[in-house]
Design an enzyme around this catalytic site. Structure first.
Site, short mmCIF file in Angstrom:
data_model
loop_
_atom_site.label_atom_id
_atom_site.label_comp_id
_atom_site.label_asym_id
_atom_site.label_seq_id
_atom_site.Cartn_x
_atom_site.Cartn_y
_atom_site.Cartn_z
N TYR A 46 0.83 -1.21 0.00
CA TYR A 46 0.00 0.00 0.00
C TYR A 46 0.86 1.26 0.00
CZ TYR A 46 -4.04 -3.02 1.01
OH TYR A 46 -5.01 -3.98 0.95
N SER A 200 -13.98 -4.64 -0.92
CA SER A 200 -14.96 -4.05 -1.84
C SER A 200 -16.39 -4.54 -1.56
CB SER A 200 -14.57 -4.35 -3.29
OG SER A 200 -15.22 -3.49 -4.18
N PRO A 201 -16.83 -4.44 -0.29
CA PRO A 201 -18.12 -5.03 0.08
C PRO A 201 -19.35 -4.33 -0.51
CG PRO A 201 -17.19 -3.83 1.95
CD PRO A 201 -16.13 -3.88 0.90
N LEU A 202 -19.20 -3.10 -0.97
CA LEU A 202 -20.35 -2.43 -1.59
C LEU A 202 -20.45 -2.73 -3.09
CD1 LEU A 202 -20.30 1.08 0.18
CD2 LEU A 202 -21.48 -1.02 0.88
#
Length: 287
Positions: A46, A200-202
């Site tokens: 990251y 990326s749960p949405l």
């Protein structure tokens, strides 16, 4: 209902996103911990290998005790960037490399141990025995508590778990990207007591203006009135309903959204509402 914790993803805290100052990071860490979001998800790559060190500095300044938080990190991806002399993006799971990555993450995060350490993506050149040796060494020296994988298929999990216990698999999962229901991934985790985390749960509901999103939005509109919560909360509660007890990793740095996400823990979707959403995503009724 299982209180699956909402995990805070730190990918966009640094160079790859908000570029928070140390002061802003301290504030975010304290805010998250105060509101019950004490697990922070990292990866060595990251911010082109810079975000962990920035977080570590802020963590020390936050004054929060190490045992009050849980740290997750990943290794294995070799990026082409300013910090490494790589010709091509690739994966490396040599024993020495795994050990050196964990030691670098510990140094950067200013901690003696990782609560959970994951292999970031599967490599076609993985040697399960070599991985097992590295993980055993790291566990025995107390540098990692739990070991797991990320973005691994069921057969890839089997390949590794044949030689060493796999406790976690962090996958992409959402209402719009629910392959894990279909490809046996969540079945395997439920069967073997592997903790699923999902990034990326949405999904793409708010990102893409296509037929799928329109169908989902229509169902969400009726459900927001029924459950008295916002659409994003319902999308998280859809994930939390799964019996494998998935922990969503949320990437938002917006405090209001973090508080809203936590409300999903209090919602238990009716079974028919869960299937209404799945049907809207798939565009057809269940077989």
């Amino acid at each position: 209902m299982h209180k699956s914790k909402i995990i805070i993803g730190c990918m966009s805290w640094g160079k790859w996103g908000k570029q928070f100052s140390t002061k802003e990071q301290v504030d975010m860490i304290q805010f998250c911990v105060e509101n019950g979001n004490s697990t922070f998800d990292h990866a060595d790559i990251y911010g082109d290998y810079t975000t962990e060190a920035e977080f570590g500095k802020a963590f020390i300044e936050s004054g929060i005790a190490r045992e009050e938080i849980k740290l997750v990190s990943k290794c294995g991806i070799q990026l082409v960037g300013n910090t490494r002399n790589n010709k091509v993006k690739h994966y490396n799971y040599a024993k020495e490399y795994i050990v050196s990555c964990v030691e670098a993450s510990l140094k950067n995060l200013k901690t003696d141990y990782l609560d959970t350490f994951l292999l970031h993506r599967p490599s076609p050149l993985m040697q399960p025995i070599e991985i097992a040796e590295a993980v055993t060494l790291l566990k025995e020296s107390g540098k990692i508590i739990n070991f797991g994988v990320s973005n691994f298929t069921p057969s890839q999990v089997d390949l590794i778990s044949d030689k060493i216990d796999v406790a976690v698999n962090q996958i992409e999962f959402s209402l719009t990207q629910h392959n894990a229901i279909l490809n046996g991934s969540l079945d395997q985790m439920l069967q073997n007591g592997i903790q699923p985390m999902c990034w990326s749960p949405l999904g793409s509901v708010f990102k893409e203006d296509n037929n799928q999103s329109k169908r989902i939005q229509e169902v969400l509109k009726t459900l927001t009135e029924k459950y008295n919560v916002s659409k994003d909360v319902l999308l998280l509660s859809w994930i939390l309903k799964h019996p494998a007890k998935i922990s969503p990793v949320i990437g938002t740095t917006n405090k209001e959204r973090i508080l809203k996400a936590n409300k999903a823990l209090e919602i238990n979707l009716d079974i028919e509402d869960w299937f209404l959403l799945l049907q809207a995503s798939q565009g057809q009724e269940m077989p």
